[in-house]
Design a protein around this motif. Structure first.
Motif, PDB file in Angstrom:
ATOM      1  N   THR A 142     -51.233 -58.755  46.950  1.00 52.49           N
ATOM      2  CA  THR A 142     -50.687 -57.725  47.846  1.00 52.49           C
ATOM      3  C   THR A 142     -49.274 -58.081  48.298  1.00 52.49           C
ATOM      4  OG1 THR A 142     -52.946 -57.460  48.633  1.00 52.49           O
ATOM      5  CG2 THR A 142     -51.230 -56.420  49.926  1.00 52.49           C
ATOM      6  N   GLU A 192     -50.181 -54.682  61.507  1.00 51.60           N
ATOM      7  CA  GLU A 192     -50.073 -55.161  60.119  1.00 51.60           C
ATOM      8  C   GLU A 192     -50.090 -56.675  59.941  1.00 51.60           C
ATOM      9  OE1 GLU A 192     -50.201 -52.802  57.471  1.00 51.60           O
ATOM     10  OE2 GLU A 192     -50.778 -51.828  59.331  1.00 51.60           O
ATOM     11  N   HIS A 193     -50.550 -57.083  58.773  1.00 51.11           N
ATOM     12  CA  HIS A 193     -50.431 -58.452  58.274  1.00 51.11           C
ATOM     13  C   HIS A 193     -48.936 -58.741  58.072  1.00 51.11           C
ATOM     14  CE1 HIS A 193     -50.767 -61.718  55.283  1.00 51.11           C
ATOM     15  NE2 HIS A 193     -52.025 -61.861  55.670  1.00 51.11           N
ATOM     16  N   ASP A 227     -46.959 -57.181  55.360  1.00 50.12           N
ATOM     17  CA  ASP A 227     -46.553 -55.781  55.430  1.00 50.12           C
ATOM     18  C   ASP A 227     -45.536 -55.589  56.570  1.00 50.12           C
ATOM     19  OD1 ASP A 227     -46.601 -53.211  54.387  1.00 50.12           O
ATOM     20  OD2 ASP A 227     -48.169 -52.529  55.765  1.00 50.12           O
ATOM     21  N   SER A 270     -51.856 -50.607  56.670  1.00 48.26           N
ATOM     22  CA  SER A 270     -53.048 -51.204  56.047  1.00 48.26           C
ATOM     23  C   SER A 270     -54.198 -50.215  56.042  1.00 48.26           C
ATOM     24  CB  SER A 270     -53.512 -52.422  56.839  1.00 48.26           C
ATOM     25  OG  SER A 270     -52.685 -53.494  56.549  1.00 48.26           O
ATOM     26  N   HIS A 271     -54.968 -50.231  54.962  1.00 47.50           N
ATOM     27  CA  HIS A 271     -56.158 -49.375  54.882  1.00 47.50           C
ATOM     28  C   HIS A 271     -57.286 -49.967  55.725  1.00 47.50           C
ATOM     29  CE1 HIS A 271     -58.335 -46.487  51.882  1.00 47.50           C
ATOM     30  NE2 HIS A 271     -58.258 -46.000  53.106  1.00 47.50           N
ATOM     31  N   SER A 278     -57.559 -53.427  58.752  1.00 45.85           N
ATOM     32  CA  SER A 278     -56.862 -54.576  59.353  1.00 45.85           C
ATOM     33  C   SER A 278     -57.629 -55.865  59.117  1.00 45.85           C
ATOM     34  CB  SER A 278     -56.707 -54.335  60.855  1.00 45.85           C
ATOM     35  OG  SER A 278     -56.588 -55.565  61.531  1.00 45.85           O
ATOM     36  N   ASN A 279     -56.885 -56.924  58.794  1.00 48.59           N
ATOM     37  CA  ASN A 279     -57.535 -58.217  58.549  1.00 48.59           C
ATOM     38  C   ASN A 279     -57.902 -58.913  59.848  1.00 48.59           C
ATOM     39  OD1 ASN A 279     -54.696 -58.723  59.078  1.00 48.59           O
ATOM     40  ND2 ASN A 279     -55.136 -60.852  58.568  1.00 48.59           N
ATOM     41  N   ASP A 307     -51.536 -50.766  52.251  1.00 45.08           N
ATOM     42  CA  ASP A 307     -51.932 -52.144  51.950  1.00 45.08           C
ATOM     43  C   ASP A 307     -53.465 -52.174  51.938  1.00 45.08           C
ATOM     44  OD1 ASP A 307     -52.905 -54.714  52.327  1.00 45.08           O
ATOM     45  OD2 ASP A 307     -51.350 -55.313  53.735  1.00 45.08           O
ATOM     46  N   GLN A 309     -57.567 -55.596  52.483  1.00 46.90           N
ATOM     47  CA  GLN A 309     -58.865 -55.790  53.129  1.00 46.90           C
ATOM     48  C   GLN A 309     -59.820 -54.626  52.875  1.00 46.90           C
ATOM     49  OE1 GLN A 309     -59.937 -58.488  54.627  1.00 46.90           O
ATOM     50  NE2 GLN A 309     -57.998 -59.592  54.588  1.00 46.90           N
ATOM     51  N   TYR A 338     -50.079 -48.142  46.561  1.00 48.27           N
ATOM     52  CA  TYR A 338     -51.312 -48.773  47.070  1.00 48.27           C
ATOM     53  C   TYR A 338     -51.371 -50.176  46.459  1.00 48.27           C
ATOM     54  CZ  TYR A 338     -56.025 -49.019  48.985  1.00 48.27           C
ATOM     55  OH  TYR A 338     -57.129 -49.355  49.741  1.00 48.27           O
TER      56      TYR A 338
END
Ligand code: PLP
Length: 462
Positions: free
Chosen positions: A147, A175-176, A179, A224-225, A227-228, A253, A256, A273
Motif C-alpha cells: 500500500t 489515516e495511516h 496515506d 482508508s476503507h 482504519s488500522n 487505501d 485494512q 485503490y
C-alpha cells in the motif's frame, strides 16, 4: 498448458516431480508442539452469546495455518496482530515452495519455456487481483510492494502531473502515515496543501466538515476503507460521489479492508485503490494498485528501467503501455505467485459469512473486554472492522503487550503509524488487538483472562 500449477488451488508440491522431497509435509510444518495452557477463568463468558455464523467456521480456516499450532513462551500462539500482518495458509507456503522448486524464471524477457510459464503465472495473478477488486480489466492493476508504495506511486506520478499551487488534498485525521506523508512530500514540491478532515468523538470522519472542506480547489481525497487504529469503516462510496461533484479524484487505501469485507472498486467508483498482500494472507513485498483505465493511461512513469519501455535510444526512449510502464525492473514474481494462492484460498470462503463472523467476534470481544477493570477501548464508530485499540489504567501499552506475550498472545503496542488519530484521543500510544477470520471467541477469552490477571496482580502488589 504445461505450466506447473502453483496457484494453491488444491495444489501443492506434490504436483511437481521431485518437489515432495524439498518441503516437509504441511502437518509437520509446526515448529513446536503446543503445550497445554493452564485453564483460565473466563469472566462473564457464560453471559456472552455463543458465536455461530452460518456458512463459516474459523476452525476450518485455522487448519490451514501451520503457525497457529506453534507455542510462544510455553503457550499456544494467539495471533491478534493481524492489522500488522496476517499469517499465511499452507496453500501459500506450498505455492512458494513449488514455484522455487520447479518454476523459477524471470518473466517477459526470455523466449524459453520457463520464462513463458512464469509470465503466465504473473499475469494470472494480475487477472486474479482484478477479479478480486471488481476491476474491469487486469490492465487496470499495477503490481507494487504494498500500500505504501502504491500511494507513493500515485503521489509521484499522478500527483506531480496534476497538483499545483493552491490545490487541496483532503486527508482524514484517521489515516495511516502512509496515506499522509506521501501527500505531504508531493504537496511541498507542487505547493499544494494537505488539509486534514476532522473526526467526530466516536472516531468517524466528520461528514459535515468533509462537505464544508470540499471545493473546486480539491484535487484529491485520500481515505482508508478501514482504519488500522480505530477500525472505522467510512462511507467511502458516498464520500467518493461527493468528491466527484467537485471533479476531485479519490484514492482509497484498502490495506485494512480487503481481508475483512468484499470490495468492488467500480461500485465504489474509486479512482485509485491500494492494498498490501501481506495483510491478506499473502507474502510480504507484494501489493496492488488499481486505477481507472483513463487515469492510468495518462500516468507518466515514476521509475525508469527494464520492463517499462518499448524502445530505448539516446535520442528517444518510448514507454510500454500501462500497467507495465509503471512497473520498472524485475517484479516480485514469487510474491505474485503467493498472492494468487492467497486469493484462491481466501475467495473459497463465503466472504459475506466471513464478514458476519468477524463482526460477531468483534461484538463478543467488545463485551468481554468491558469486564476488565480500567479498560478503555477507543473508537466506537458504528461501522467498524474487528480492531480493538485500548488503554488499561495503570499500565503503559508496552507493558501490556509484554505481559500478554508471556501468555503467547501477540498484540501490538505503540502509535500504530497513526499519530494524528491517537492524538484525537489525547494519546501517544495504545495497545491493539486486531482480529482475523481464524481467531476464535476462546482466544478472546484468553486475552481477557490475561488482562484481568494483570489487573489482579497489580492490585495484590499495591
Ligand atoms: N494503510 C493502512 C490503513 C495500514 O494499516 C497500513 C499498514 O499497517 C498501510 C497503509 C501500509 O501498509 P504497508 O506497510 O504494507 O505498505
Amino acid at each position: 498448458m504445461t505450466t506447473p500449477d502453483v496457484t494453491g488451488r488444491g495444489l501443492g508440491l506434490m504436483n511437481i516431480p521431485g518437489a515432495e522431497e524439498v518441503m516437509p509435509p504441511a502437518a509437520t510444518a509446526s515448529p513446536a508442539q503446543p503445550t497445554p495452557s493452564p485453564p483460565v477463568a473466563t469472566p462473564a463468558a457464560s453471559a456472552l452469546p455463543q458465536l455461530k455464523t452460518p456458512g463459516f467456521s474459523p476452525e476450518a480456516a485455522r487448519q490451514d495455518f501451520p503457525i497457529l499450532h506453534r507455542t510462544v513462551n510455553g503457550h499456544p500462539l494467539i495471533w491478534l496482530d493481524n492489522g500488522a500482518t496476517t499469517q499465511k495458509p499452507r496453500q501459500v507456503i506450498e505455492a512458494l515452495g513449488a514455484y522455487y522448486s520447479a518454476a523459477n524464471s524471470n518473466i517477459h524477457r526470455g523466449a524459453h519455456t520457463m520464462a513463458r510459464e512464469a509470465t503466465e503465472m504473473y499475469e494470472a495473478g494480475r487477472a486474479a487481483v482484478a477479479e478480486f477488486l471488481g476491476a474491469g480489466s487486469p490492465d487496470d492493476i499495477v503490481f507494487v510492494r504494498g500500500t505504501t508504495e502504491a500511494i507513493n506511486l500515485v503521489a509521484q506520478s499522478w500527483g506531480r502531473a496534476n497538483l499545483g499551487p493552491g490545490d487541496d488534498i483532503l486527508v482524514p485525521v484517521l489515516e495511516h502515515h502512509s496515506d499522509i506523508v506521501p501527500w505531504q512530500l508531493i504537496a511541498k514540491e507542487t505547493r499544494a496543501r494537505v488539509v486534514p478532515i476532522p473526526l467526530t468523538a466516536d472516531g468517524a470522519i466528520d461528514q459535515d466538515a468533509y462537505a464544508d472542506l470540499l471545493s473546486y480547489r480539491t484535487r484529491l481525497v485520500a481515505i482508508s476503507h478501514a482504519s488500522n487504529v480505530l477500525g472505522t469503516v467510512p462511507p467511502v462510496k458516498e464520500m467518493t460521489a461527493l468528491a466527484h461533484r467537485y471533479d476531485a479524484k479519490v484514492l482509497v487505501d484498502g490495506a485494512q479492508a480487503v481481508a475483512h469485507f468484499p470490495v468492488d472498486v467500480q461500485d465504489l467508483d474509486a479512482d485509485f485503490y491500494a492494498f498490501s498482500g501481506h495483510k491478506l494472507f499473502a507474502p510480504t513485498g507484494i501489493g496492488a494498485l488499481y486505477a481507472k483505465p483513463e487515469i492510468l493511461q495518462a500516468m507518466n512513469p515514476w521509475q525508469g528501467g527494464g520492463n517499462m519501455i518499448d524502445s530505448v535510444g539516446f535520442t528517444e526512449t518510448t514507454f510500454a503501455p500501462v500497467p507495465h510502464r509503471l512497473e520498472a525492473g524485475t517484479g516480485h514474481i514469487s510474491g505474485v505467485v503467493g498472492l494468487l494462492a492467497a486469493l484462491n484460498w481466501f475467495t473459497s470462503f463465503d466472504r459475506d459469512a466471513v464478514a458476519a463472523y468477524e463482526t460477531a467476534l468483534m461484538t463478543y470481544a467488545q463485551q468481554a473486554l468491558a469486564t476488565v477493570p480500567g479498560m478503555d477501548v477507543i473508537g466506537s464508530a458504528p461501522d467498524r472492522i474487528a480492531v480493538l485499540t485500548f488503554t488499561l489504567a495503570g499500565h503503559d501499552p508496552a507493558t501490556i503487550a509484554d505481559w500478554l506475550d508471556r501468555d503467547g498472545i501477540a498484540v501490538r503496542a505503540g502509535h500504530h503509524c497513526a499519530q494524528p488519530a491517537l492524538a484525537h484521543y489525547g494519546l501517544e500510544s495504545a495497545a491493539r488487538a486486531s482480529l482475523a477470520l481464524y481467531n476464535t471467541s476462546e482466544e478472546v477469552d484468553q486475552l481477557v483472562a490475561s488482562l484481568r490477571r494483570l489487573q489482579e496482580t497489580d492490585q495484590e502488589t499495591n
